[in-house]
Design a protein around this motif. Structure first.
Motif, PDB file in Angstrom:
ATOM      1  N   GLU A 198      -5.435 -10.941  -2.628  1.00  0.00           N
ATOM      2  CA  GLU A 198      -4.792  -9.576  -3.064  1.00  0.00           C
ATOM      3  C   GLU A 198      -3.552  -9.260  -2.267  1.00  0.00           C
ATOM      4  O   GLU A 198      -3.896  -8.963  -0.907  1.00  0.00           O
ATOM      5  CB  GLU A 198      -5.823  -8.561  -3.224  1.00  0.00           C
ATOM      6  CG  GLU A 198      -5.437  -7.421  -3.877  1.00  0.00           C
ATOM      7  CD  GLU A 198      -6.363  -6.521  -4.170  1.00  0.00           C
ATOM      8  OE1 GLU A 198      -6.147  -5.208  -4.660  1.00  0.00           O
ATOM      9  OE2 GLU A 198      -7.695  -6.989  -4.393  1.00  0.00           O
ATOM     10  N   LEU A 199      -2.514  -8.834  -2.685  1.00  0.00           N
ATOM     11  CA  LEU A 199      -1.287  -8.589  -2.074  1.00  0.00           C
ATOM     12  C   LEU A 199      -0.932  -7.111  -1.976  1.00  0.00           C
ATOM     13  O   LEU A 199      -0.522  -6.678  -3.108  1.00  0.00           O
ATOM     14  CB  LEU A 199       0.105  -9.541  -2.358  1.00  0.00           C
ATOM     15  CG  LEU A 199      -0.425 -10.929  -2.472  1.00  0.00           C
ATOM     16  CD1 LEU A 199       0.792 -11.683  -2.682  1.00  0.00           C
ATOM     17  CD2 LEU A 199      -1.067 -11.571  -1.292  1.00  0.00           C
ATOM     18  N   GLN A 200      -1.012  -6.471  -0.953  1.00  0.00           N
ATOM     19  CA  GLN A 200      -0.382  -5.033  -0.858  1.00  0.00           C
ATOM     20  C   GLN A 200       0.429  -4.871   0.295  1.00  0.00           C
ATOM     21  O   GLN A 200       1.667  -4.291  -0.251  1.00  0.00           O
ATOM     22  CB  GLN A 200      -1.778  -4.310  -0.432  1.00  0.00           C
ATOM     23  CG  GLN A 200      -1.624  -2.758  -0.416  1.00  0.00           C
ATOM     24  CD  GLN A 200      -2.883  -1.971  -0.199  1.00  0.00           C
ATOM     25  OE1 GLN A 200      -3.360  -1.170  -0.803  1.00  0.00           O
ATOM     26  NE2 GLN A 200      -3.720  -2.465   1.061  1.00  0.00           N
ATOM     27  N   TYR A 201       0.356  -5.254   1.273  1.00  0.00           N
ATOM     28  CA  TYR A 201       1.637  -5.448   2.657  1.00  0.00           C
ATOM     29  C   TYR A 201       1.757  -6.748   3.091  1.00  0.00           C
ATOM     30  O   TYR A 201       0.660  -7.347   3.423  1.00  0.00           O
ATOM     31  CB  TYR A 201       1.219  -4.123   3.447  1.00  0.00           C
ATOM     32  CG  TYR A 201       1.331  -2.680   3.133  1.00  0.00           C
ATOM     33  CD1 TYR A 201       2.348  -2.094   3.077  1.00  0.00           C
ATOM     34  CD2 TYR A 201       0.165  -2.269   2.654  1.00  0.00           C
ATOM     35  CE1 TYR A 201       2.451  -0.922   2.661  1.00  0.00           C
ATOM     36  CE2 TYR A 201       0.180  -0.806   2.403  1.00  0.00           C
ATOM     37  CZ  TYR A 201       1.337  -0.048   2.449  1.00  0.00           C
ATOM     38  OH  TYR A 201       1.369   1.101   1.920  1.00  0.00           O
TER      39      TYR A 201
ATOM     40  N   LYS B 183       6.570  -5.218   4.794  1.00  0.00           N
ATOM     41  CA  LYS B 183       6.943  -4.578   3.156  1.00  0.00           C
ATOM     42  C   LYS B 183       5.693  -4.263   2.564  1.00  0.00           C
ATOM     43  O   LYS B 183       5.060  -5.267   2.520  1.00  0.00           O
ATOM     44  CB  LYS B 183       8.069  -5.568   2.764  1.00  0.00           C
ATOM     45  CG  LYS B 183       9.134  -5.710   3.627  1.00  0.00           C
ATOM     46  CD  LYS B 183      10.185  -4.793   3.117  1.00  0.00           C
ATOM     47  CE  LYS B 183      11.465  -4.661   3.593  1.00  0.00           C
ATOM     48  NZ  LYS B 183      12.113  -5.842   2.954  1.00  0.00           N
ATOM     49  N   GLU B 184       5.683  -3.288   1.743  1.00  0.00           N
ATOM     50  CA  GLU B 184       4.989  -3.162   0.621  1.00  0.00           C
ATOM     51  C   GLU B 184       5.178  -3.792  -0.569  1.00  0.00           C
ATOM     52  O   GLU B 184       6.577  -4.140  -0.747  1.00  0.00           O
ATOM     53  CB  GLU B 184       4.822  -1.775   0.261  1.00  0.00           C
ATOM     54  CG  GLU B 184       3.611  -1.687  -0.791  1.00  0.00           C
ATOM     55  CD  GLU B 184       3.552  -0.100  -1.491  1.00  0.00           C
ATOM     56  OE1 GLU B 184       2.263   0.377  -1.947  1.00  0.00           O
ATOM     57  OE2 GLU B 184       4.268   0.894  -1.166  1.00  0.00           O
ATOM     58  N   VAL B 185       4.181  -4.560  -1.187  1.00  0.00           N
ATOM     59  CA  VAL B 185       4.766  -5.649  -2.270  1.00  0.00           C
ATOM     60  C   VAL B 185       5.634  -4.542  -3.451  1.00  0.00           C
ATOM     61  O   VAL B 185       5.260  -3.312  -3.536  1.00  0.00           O
ATOM     62  CB  VAL B 185       3.642  -6.183  -3.109  1.00  0.00           C
ATOM     63  CG1 VAL B 185       2.869  -7.044  -2.215  1.00  0.00           C
ATOM     64  CG2 VAL B 185       2.525  -5.040  -3.689  1.00  0.00           C
TER      65      VAL B 185
ATOM     66  N   ARG C  29       0.529  -2.585  -5.299  1.00  0.00           N
ATOM     67  CA  ARG C  29       1.390  -1.507  -4.766  1.00  0.00           C
ATOM     68  C   ARG C  29       0.823  -0.215  -5.330  1.00  0.00           C
ATOM     69  O   ARG C  29      -0.137   0.109  -6.163  1.00  0.00           O
ATOM     70  CB  ARG C  29       2.524  -1.451  -5.459  1.00  0.00           C
ATOM     71  CG  ARG C  29       3.750  -0.584  -5.091  1.00  0.00           C
ATOM     72  CD  ARG C  29       5.010  -0.804  -5.599  1.00  0.00           C
ATOM     73  NE  ARG C  29       6.161   0.054  -5.547  1.00  0.00           N
ATOM     74  CZ  ARG C  29       6.613   0.332  -4.249  1.00  0.00           C
ATOM     75  NH1 ARG C  29       6.877  -0.772  -3.309  1.00  0.00           N
ATOM     76  NH2 ARG C  29       7.729   1.211  -4.216  1.00  0.00           N
ATOM     77  N   HIS C  30       1.038   0.764  -4.439  1.00  0.00           N
ATOM     78  CA  HIS C  30       0.672   2.262  -4.683  1.00  0.00           C
ATOM     79  C   HIS C  30       1.392   3.044  -6.074  1.00  0.00           C
ATOM     80  O   HIS C  30       1.787   4.120  -5.757  1.00  0.00           O
ATOM     81  CB  HIS C  30       0.267   3.191  -3.538  1.00  0.00           C
ATOM     82  CG  HIS C  30      -0.385   2.474  -2.782  1.00  0.00           C
ATOM     83  ND1 HIS C  30      -0.193   1.670  -1.701  1.00  0.00           N
ATOM     84  CD2 HIS C  30      -1.847   2.867  -2.439  1.00  0.00           C
ATOM     85  CE1 HIS C  30      -1.213   1.151  -1.093  1.00  0.00           C
ATOM     86  NE2 HIS C  30      -2.344   2.054  -1.273  1.00  0.00           N
TER      87      HIS C  30
ATOM     88  N   LYS D   2       9.199  -4.070 -10.434  1.00  0.00           N
ATOM     89  CA  LYS D   2       9.374  -4.975  -9.229  1.00  0.00           C
ATOM     90  C   LYS D   2       8.010  -5.848  -9.175  1.00  0.00           C
ATOM     91  O   LYS D   2       7.912  -7.015  -8.765  1.00  0.00           O
ATOM     92  CB  LYS D   2       9.823  -4.506  -8.196  1.00  0.00           C
ATOM     93  CG  LYS D   2      11.103  -3.533  -8.051  1.00  0.00           C
ATOM     94  CD  LYS D   2      11.579  -2.981  -6.939  1.00  0.00           C
ATOM     95  CE  LYS D   2      13.130  -2.294  -7.084  1.00  0.00           C
ATOM     96  NZ  LYS D   2      13.397  -1.552  -5.692  1.00  0.00           N
ATOM     97  N   CYS D   3       6.909  -5.100  -9.204  1.00  0.00           N
ATOM     98  CA  CYS D   3       5.490  -5.698  -8.818  1.00  0.00           C
ATOM     99  C   CYS D   3       5.234  -6.664 -10.264  1.00  0.00           C
ATOM    100  O   CYS D   3       4.784  -7.848  -9.760  1.00  0.00           O
ATOM    101  CB  CYS D   3       4.557  -4.697  -8.857  1.00  0.00           C
ATOM    102  SG  CYS D   3       4.602  -3.606  -7.204  1.00  0.00           S
TER     103      CYS D   3
END
Length: 287
Positions: free
Chosen positions: A30-33, A37-39, A66-67, A93-94
């Motif tokens: 799971e990709l967050q940072y 960079k933040e995703v 992403r938040h 973008k996400c």
């Protein structure tokens, strides 16, 4: 169930995080940072670099986290205003990144938490944050329409600081919007701060397909002091509820991803140490 981890909970060094993850026998990242960079902020070259590392370790991507919509004040934020549009741009973008990485799940958040969202017998006049809950669905609906067009599954997280701070709140919103493209990213530990236990109370609200993705960690909370401590999995307040919850998910044939949220750091240790302390128990219970 499929098992993974939020990679930056191990390290923001993406190569290191995936090595540790796959060495531990987990498949889903799971990709967050990623690095600095933040995703959703990564350019094409940075996304391609991430893809090469994913391929290097034979990993799969479970969720782009992403938040989106985090901390938006309600009802002050309106659909399409500058703040909302900025978050919608980040979501787009996400979604593009999700397509690039063969992932169909993208996380969103639920604005800034208001403590009292409903009441009666005078509380509705004096204590409720008027209009806050009613303003949430109009903020989320454009994101759901975008997900429908793009073939993406949105998951909205139960967060300490968001309007969706419990399984109950999550179900209310999902029912209100009424799209199969919106499910819950259930973080049952976060719900403890709202005094909602994961088992059996929280899970009962989510039976029948409301859960799209799960974060699993363990914590202890002291709400009067506003104090939270992260714990090795099984050693905090979630401990007695984890195994019954896993059994219930199996009984309903939940086939989504459970991500270990590796936020536990032992005294004089690292977050990677915390991951290693919890991952064996995590695999034993959910594997």
């Amino acid at each position: 169930m499929k098992l993974g981890v939020i990679t930056d909970g191990i390290s923001r060094d993406f190569d290191r995080a995936l090595k540790v993850m796959t060495d531990a026998g987990l498949e889903y990242a799971e990709l967050q940072y990623i690095y600095d960079k933040e995703v959703g902020e990564m350019n094409a070259d940075e996304r391609d670099r991430a893809l090469q590392i994913i391929r290097k370790y034979g990993a799969k991507v479970s969720c782009i986290s992403r938040h989106v919509f985090v901390d938006l004040p309600l009802p002050a934020t309106k659909p399409g205003d500058a703040a909302h549009q900025s978050h919608m741009d980040g979501l787009q973008k996400c979604i593009e990144m999700a397509h690039d990485l063969a992932c169909n799940v993208v996380r969103i958040m639920s604005g800034r938490k208001e403590l009292i969202i409903s009441g009666k017998n005078g509380a509705d006049e004096w204590l409720v944050s008027k209009g806050a809950w009613d303003a949430l669905a109009p903020i989320i609906e454009p994101a759901v329409r975008l997900a429908e067009r793009e073939g993406i599954q949105l998951v909205i997280e139960t967060g300490f600081t968001g309007m969706v701070f419990s399984a109950w709140c999550g179900r209310q919103l999902i029912d209100q919007i009424g799209s199969k493209h919106l499910k819950l990213l259930w973080d049952p530990s976060n719900c403890l701060y709202a005094h909602e236990n994961a088992w059996p109370e929280g899970y009962e609200w989510l039976r029948g397909g409301y859960i799209g993705h799960i974060h699993m960690k363990d914590i202890t909370i002291d709400t009067p002091k506003g104090h939270v401590e992260c714990r090795q999995l099984g050693k905090g307040q979630m401990g007695p509820m984890i195994e019954p919850l896993a059994k219930a998910l199996r009984a309903e044939n939940f086939d989504g991803v459970v991500s270990l949220e590796s936020v536990y750091r032992p005294d004089n240790g690292t977050f990677e140490d915390g991951f290693n302390a919890s991952v064996v128990e995590f695999k034993s219970i959910f594997g």
